[in-house]
Design an enzyme around this catalytic site. Structure first.
Site, short mmCIF file in Angstrom:
data_model
loop_
_atom_site.label_atom_id
_atom_site.label_comp_id
_atom_site.label_asym_id
_atom_site.label_seq_id
_atom_site.Cartn_x
_atom_site.Cartn_y
_atom_site.Cartn_z
N ASP A 27 -79.81 20.83 25.45
CA ASP A 27 -78.82 21.65 26.13
C ASP A 27 -78.72 21.78 27.74
O ASP A 27 -79.90 21.20 28.39
CB ASP A 27 -79.42 22.97 25.37
CG ASP A 27 -78.08 24.35 25.56
OD1 ASP A 27 -76.87 23.90 25.73
OD2 ASP A 27 -78.37 25.39 25.84
N GLY A 30 -73.76 21.20 30.75
CA GLY A 30 -72.56 21.99 31.45
C GLY A 30 -73.12 22.74 32.64
O GLY A 30 -72.35 22.53 33.77
N HIS A 44 -71.75 16.10 30.39
CA HIS A 44 -72.01 15.36 29.25
C HIS A 44 -72.25 13.75 29.38
O HIS A 44 -72.96 13.24 28.71
CB HIS A 44 -70.91 15.70 28.15
CG HIS A 44 -70.95 17.06 27.90
ND1 HIS A 44 -71.98 17.88 27.39
CD2 HIS A 44 -69.80 18.36 27.85
CE1 HIS A 44 -71.35 19.16 27.08
NE2 HIS A 44 -70.12 19.41 27.40
N SER A 72 -72.69 20.67 17.51
CA SER A 72 -72.84 21.55 16.19
C SER A 72 -71.55 22.07 15.75
O SER A 72 -70.38 21.94 16.29
CB SER A 72 -73.48 23.17 16.86
OG SER A 72 -72.61 23.73 17.52
N THR A 73 -71.62 22.67 14.50
CA THR A 73 -70.26 22.99 13.83
C THR A 73 -69.54 24.08 14.77
O THR A 73 -68.63 24.15 14.31
CB THR A 73 -70.59 23.31 12.47
OG1 THR A 73 -71.77 24.24 12.46
CG2 THR A 73 -70.86 22.21 11.32
N ASN A 75 -69.64 24.12 18.05
CA ASN A 75 -69.07 23.69 19.25
C ASN A 75 -67.62 23.10 19.19
O ASN A 75 -67.06 23.14 20.22
CB ASN A 75 -69.94 22.48 19.79
CG ASN A 75 -71.19 22.66 20.40
OD1 ASN A 75 -72.24 21.89 19.96
ND2 ASN A 75 -71.58 23.64 21.01
N ARG A 197 -83.47 30.23 21.70
CA ARG A 197 -82.93 30.34 20.54
C ARG A 197 -82.56 28.83 19.61
O ARG A 197 -82.81 28.01 20.15
CB ARG A 197 -81.38 31.09 20.55
CG ARG A 197 -80.39 30.55 21.57
CD ARG A 197 -79.17 31.40 21.40
NE ARG A 197 -78.23 30.74 22.34
CZ ARG A 197 -78.17 31.22 23.43
NH1 ARG A 197 -78.78 32.20 23.91
NH2 ARG A 197 -77.39 30.78 24.34
N SER A 199 -79.96 28.12 17.47
CA SER A 199 -78.48 27.73 17.53
C SER A 199 -78.25 27.00 16.23
O SER A 199 -77.60 25.73 16.27
CB SER A 199 -78.23 27.02 18.67
OG SER A 199 -78.33 27.88 20.10
C1 IPE Z 1 -76.83 23.78 20.77
O1 IPE Z 1 -76.54 24.23 22.16
C2 IPE Z 1 -76.04 22.81 20.39
C3 IPE Z 1 -76.48 21.59 20.94
C4 IPE Z 1 -77.13 21.20 21.99
C5 IPE Z 1 -75.51 20.38 20.37
P1 IPE Z 1 -75.30 25.32 22.46
O2 IPE Z 1 -75.00 25.29 23.89
O3 IPE Z 1 -73.93 25.23 21.62
O4 IPE Z 1 -75.90 26.66 21.94
P2 IPE Z 1 -75.78 28.10 22.37
O5 IPE Z 1 -74.01 28.34 22.07
O6 IPE Z 1 -76.09 28.46 23.63
O7 IPE Z 1 -76.62 28.99 21.37
C1 IPE Z 2 -75.23 20.74 25.59
O1 IPE Z 2 -74.83 21.02 26.79
C2 IPE Z 2 -74.41 19.88 25.01
C3 IPE Z 2 -73.84 20.22 23.79
C4 IPE Z 2 -73.73 21.55 23.34
C5 IPE Z 2 -72.49 19.43 23.34
P1 IPE Z 2 -73.81 22.38 27.06
O2 IPE Z 2 -72.48 22.02 26.95
O3 IPE Z 2 -74.16 23.56 25.92
O4 IPE Z 2 -74.52 22.84 28.25
P2 IPE Z 2 -74.62 24.39 28.99
O5 IPE Z 2 -75.45 25.17 27.74
O6 IPE Z 2 -73.30 25.04 28.86
O7 IPE Z 2 -75.28 24.20 30.49
MG MG Z 3 -75.54 25.21 25.92
#
Ligand code: IPE
Ligand code: IPE
Ligand code: MG
Length: 248
Positions: A27, A30, A44, A72-73, A75, A197, A199
């Site tokens: 995680d 972004g 990414h 994830s499902t 995402n 968490r 997730s």
């Molecule tokens: C968890 O990260 C899923 C992956 C790393 C693929 P998310 O960014 O989707 O999780 P939440 O939304 O913060 O719980």
């Molecule tokens: C994890 O990074 C990758 C995926 C969930 C696909 P994020 O895209 O969730 O990055 P943040 O949490 O927004 O920084």
């Molecule tokens: Mg994230």
């Protein structure tokens, strides 16, 4: 940093305890990009570029199973360009890295639903799995289009479709219907990016896993963080619901 972690860091570790299976919630891509004034997809891309070296480092430590949560499902709820960008990146990295994974002794697995994924990506995944199937150094599972609840539901659907006698059901048999069939439960779950968490990640399999969260964003996760996670794991005492050997 949590008080418990500070206390744990103070104790020296002479011999590392190496978990058999490490699972990582990758995680923070972004936020990593946003801090640099860049679009999320830039993060990414950087996160994807980090994959190969992390796999190599865990393999060098003797970890036999590494599972990475890539998509994830849930995402799919993100803006369409981010979803499309992520899917494209994954396809490119699989195509680019298959030969390298094969050479490095990595066996690839996919955990998740194939439905909803483009035929081109499905083919890339199937080819990489097939080409690396005889490797034994480390099993790398990519959790992609993965959700823990979806996995449990898919298992139940298959059990019902196959007419399995529910009175014969136990945890071991149920596990064989999960995407992770044949892979031992994770001993250590690492989450980068600072959130505390789960997730929807490996909610069945990680029932007794040790959790370790680091504020470091996934693109920056490297040798130092891996060492720290393994040292922290070594200091943990796993009890699986029993009592500690010292009686505590
Ligand atoms: C968890 O990260 C899923 C992956 C790393 C693929 P998310 O960014 O989707 O999780 P939440 O939304 O913060 O719980
Ligand atoms: C994890 O990074 C990758 C995926 C969930 C696909 P994020 O895209 O969730 O990055 P943040 O949490 O927004 O920084
Ligand atoms: Mg994230």
């Amino acid at each position: 940093m949590a008080i418990q972690e500070v206390r744990e860091l103070n104790k020296p570790v002479s011999t590392l305890q190496i978990p058999q299976h490490v699972a990582i919630i990758m995680d923070g891509n972004g936020r990593w990009a946003q801090r640099r004034g860049q679009p999320r997809l830039f993060g990414h891309q950087a996160g994807t570029d980090n994959l190969t070296r992390v796999v190599e480092m865990f393999a060098d430590y003797g970890v036999k199973y590494l599972t990475l949560y890539a998509f994830s499902t849930e995402n799919w709820k993100r803006p369409i360009d981010e979803v499309m960008g992520l899917l494209g990146l994954l396809e490119r990295v699989i195509r680019r890295e298959t030969a390298n994974l094969k050479k490095k002794g990595v066996r690839l697995r996919h955990l998740g639903r194939l439905e909803g994924i483009s035929p081109a990506l499905q083919n890339a995944i199937a080819r990489a799995i097939d080409e690396t199937k005889d490797n034994t150094r480390i099993t790398l599972s990519i959790a992609f289009n993965y959700g823990g609840r979806a996995e449990i539901l898919d298992a139940v659907r298959r059990l019902v479709a196959e007419g399995v006698d529910i009175s014969q059901m136990d945890e071991e048999l149920f596990s064989r219907y999960l995407y992770s069939d044949g892979i031992p439960d994770p001993d250590l779950v690492i989450r980068t990016g600072g959130e505390m968490r789960v997730s929807n990640f490996l909610i069945w399999q990680a029932a007794y896993a040790e959790y370790y969260a680091t504020p470091v964003f996934w693109p920056d996760f490297g040798a130092c963080e891996i060492r720290e996670a393994l040292e922290t794991f070594t200091r943990r005492e796993r009890r699986f619901g029993g009592l500690s050997p010292t009686g505590g």
